[in-house]
Design a protein around this motif. Sequence first.
Motif, PDB file in Angstrom:
ATOM      1  N   GLU A   1       3.725   1.787  -5.771  1.00 47.03           N
ATOM      2  CA  GLU A   1       3.992   1.822  -4.330  1.00 47.03           C
ATOM      3  C   GLU A   1       3.574   0.480  -3.733  1.00 47.03           C
ATOM      4  OE1 GLU A   1       5.317   3.641  -0.787  1.00 47.03           O
ATOM      5  OE2 GLU A   1       5.397   4.400  -2.847  1.00 47.03           O
ATOM      6  N   ALA A   2       4.487  -0.199  -3.085  1.00 51.26           N
ATOM      7  CA  ALA A   2       4.194  -1.508  -2.508  1.00 51.26           C
ATOM      8  C   ALA A   2       3.274  -1.366  -1.301  1.00 51.26           C
ATOM      9  CB  ALA A   2       5.477  -2.203  -2.098  1.00 51.26           C
ATOM     10  N   CYS A   3       2.355  -2.301  -1.165  1.00 51.83           N
ATOM     11  CA  CYS A   3       1.477  -2.309  -0.003  1.00 51.83           C
ATOM     12  C   CYS A   3       2.229  -2.875   1.202  1.00 51.83           C
ATOM     13  CB  CYS A   3       0.245  -3.170  -0.272  1.00 51.83           C
ATOM     14  SG  CYS A   3      -0.896  -2.489  -1.499  1.00 51.83           S
TER      15      CYS A   3
ATOM     16  N   THR B   1       1.781   4.306  10.438  1.00 51.70           N
ATOM     17  CA  THR B   1       1.381   3.714   9.161  1.00 51.70           C
ATOM     18  C   THR B   1       0.054   2.981   9.313  1.00 51.70           C
ATOM     19  OG1 THR B   1       3.688   3.464   8.491  1.00 51.70           O
ATOM     20  CG2 THR B   1       2.063   2.134   7.326  1.00 51.70           C
ATOM     21  N   TYR B   2      -0.839   3.172   8.333  1.00 49.73           N
ATOM     22  CA  TYR B   2      -2.162   2.552   8.321  1.00 49.73           C
ATOM     23  C   TYR B   2      -2.366   1.878   6.960  1.00 49.73           C
ATOM     24  CZ  TYR B   2      -2.857   5.760  12.256  1.00 49.73           C
ATOM     25  OH  TYR B   2      -2.728   6.448  13.436  1.00 49.73           O
ATOM     26  N   TYR B   3      -3.130   0.782   6.970  1.00 51.98           N
ATOM     27  CA  TYR B   3      -3.305   0.019   5.734  1.00 51.98           C
ATOM     28  C   TYR B   3      -4.751  -0.450   5.635  1.00 51.98           C
ATOM     29  CZ  TYR B   3      -2.622  -3.858   2.373  1.00 51.98           C
ATOM     30  OH  TYR B   3      -2.704  -4.717   1.309  1.00 51.98           O
TER      31      TYR B   3
ATOM     32  N   ILE C   1      -1.131   6.583   5.059  1.00 53.10           N
ATOM     33  CA  ILE C   1      -2.303   5.722   4.888  1.00 53.10           C
ATOM     34  C   ILE C   1      -2.219   5.031   3.534  1.00 53.10           C
ATOM     35  CG2 ILE C   1      -4.819   5.656   4.843  1.00 53.10           C
ATOM     36  CD1 ILE C   1      -4.797   8.292   6.437  1.00 53.10           C
ATOM     37  N   TYR C   2      -2.129   3.719   3.536  1.00 58.06           N
ATOM     38  CA  TYR C   2      -2.051   2.922   2.311  1.00 58.06           C
ATOM     39  C   TYR C   2      -3.426   2.337   2.014  1.00 58.06           C
ATOM     40  CZ  TYR C   2       3.038   3.215   2.617  1.00 58.06           C
ATOM     41  OH  TYR C   2       4.326   3.676   2.666  1.00 58.06           O
ATOM     42  N   VAL C   3      -3.869   2.507   0.753  1.00 59.72           N
ATOM     43  CA  VAL C   3      -5.171   1.990   0.321  1.00 59.72           C
ATOM     44  C   VAL C   3      -4.959   1.222  -0.979  1.00 59.72           C
ATOM     45  CG1 VAL C   3      -7.538   2.564  -0.335  1.00 59.72           C
ATOM     46  CG2 VAL C   3      -6.337   3.971   1.369  1.00 59.72           C
TER      47      VAL C   3
ATOM     48  N   GLY D   1      -1.883   5.068  -2.886  1.00 60.55           N
ATOM     49  CA  GLY D   1      -2.630   4.022  -3.562  1.00 60.55           C
ATOM     50  C   GLY D   1      -1.648   2.909  -3.903  1.00 60.55           C
ATOM     51  N   CYS D   2      -1.631   1.873  -3.112  1.00 62.74           N
ATOM     52  CA  CYS D   2      -0.586   0.865  -3.242  1.00 62.74           C
ATOM     53  C   CYS D   2      -1.008  -0.281  -4.167  1.00 62.74           C
ATOM     54  CB  CYS D   2      -0.179   0.335  -1.875  1.00 62.74           C
ATOM     55  SG  CYS D   2      -1.505  -0.490  -0.973  1.00 62.74           S
ATOM     56  N   GLY D   3      -0.023  -1.012  -4.654  1.00 63.94           N
ATOM     57  CA  GLY D   3      -0.282  -2.108  -5.578  1.00 63.94           C
ATOM     58  C   GLY D   3      -0.462  -1.609  -7.002  1.00 63.94           C
TER      59      GLY D   3
END
Length: 386
Positions: free
Chosen positions: A220-222, A258-260, A282-284, A309-311
């Motif tokens: 999943e891309a950040c 969207t939150y990062y 929520i991207y972490v 869980g991105c990246g």
Amino acid sequence: MTLTCQKGSALIVVLLLSVALALLGGAFMTVSFTDRQISSNEVQATQAFDLADAGLDHAVEQLKDQNADTLLAAGGALFTNQALGAGTYSVTVTNNTKPTFPLAAVPADAGGINDDTDGYLVLNSTGRVNEAERRVQIIVYGSGGPTMPPIFQWAAFGQSSLKAQGSGNFTGAVGTNGSMTFSGESPKITGDAYAGGTVPAGWTTGTVTQGAPPISLPAEACPTTPYGPAPTGDGITFNAGSGKLTLNGTNAYFGTGTYYYSEISKSGGGTIHAPTGGAAKIYVSSKISMSGGGFNNPDAKAENLQIYGCGISSGTFTITGGQTSWLTIYAPYKAIKFTGGGDKFGSFIGDTFENSGPGDAKHDAQLLGGGPLTFSKLPSSWTEVL
């Protein structure tokens, strides 16, 4: 015979005839009353039957967009003595835990009385008019649901491995491209098990598939935007430079959007609140360390709180909390660990997945399909309960 005797005999005959006519009239009145009572009872029974059937129609509409598991856990009452016309109807919903309906193609739901894992439910409706009562039942099935990727069909999936120990269990299908390991009480899985490697015997109630082809879990891309924003609430610390969000004994409210963050750290009391009528994504990129309170999801819909869980960097998402929660996690390069009480409803996808309990990881059937969640009646399953 004297005239006096003749008059006395005539009087007796007249009296006897009067008594006979009175008795006959009374009998006619009794028969007439009984016929009217029977007719009235039949009318009321028919009205009660129609009310019970009307209750089914109302219930199907009422089920739209409701969380079935929440409803079942609360006892399943949809309507109690709902007034309509000359009487009332009451409707409850139960899970199809026994394949006892005429529609034999619908098997028993392995989720149990409070966990709908197959989308089928049983409606029980009772119509009443005075003393008349009729009962009917029917199976309904859910279709649609929020638009979510097909991967969220799993209660839990570990790209490399899946593990449960202690009192941690699963309800719904689980899978891994590797092997599964279990310890503690049995069964661990109420549902099907799919593995590229092996599944130990005796730990699942459903179908076991071993040596299966791997399932692709793309990264999943950040977000390309800066870190943030911070949720609302007192006692929240957010470092916009490092992207670390710290929650110490506080309630954090996320709105639709969207939150990062690079990291989320939570301790003490307080809960993470999902939005009502919308979804927080929520991207972490690194890790989550969460203890204390859990997640508060007012709509009881896992789609409302989506954590990614991105990246492709490794990390650990450790979630400990005693609160029943609804959320999804998609983190194919992170290790996901559930500990503590409180069942988690949703779908949880990681590189590895481990549940130590005592809370269970349960699939939220509302994640299946696309569009609004609706229920339809299976006409061939309709039956009158005598």
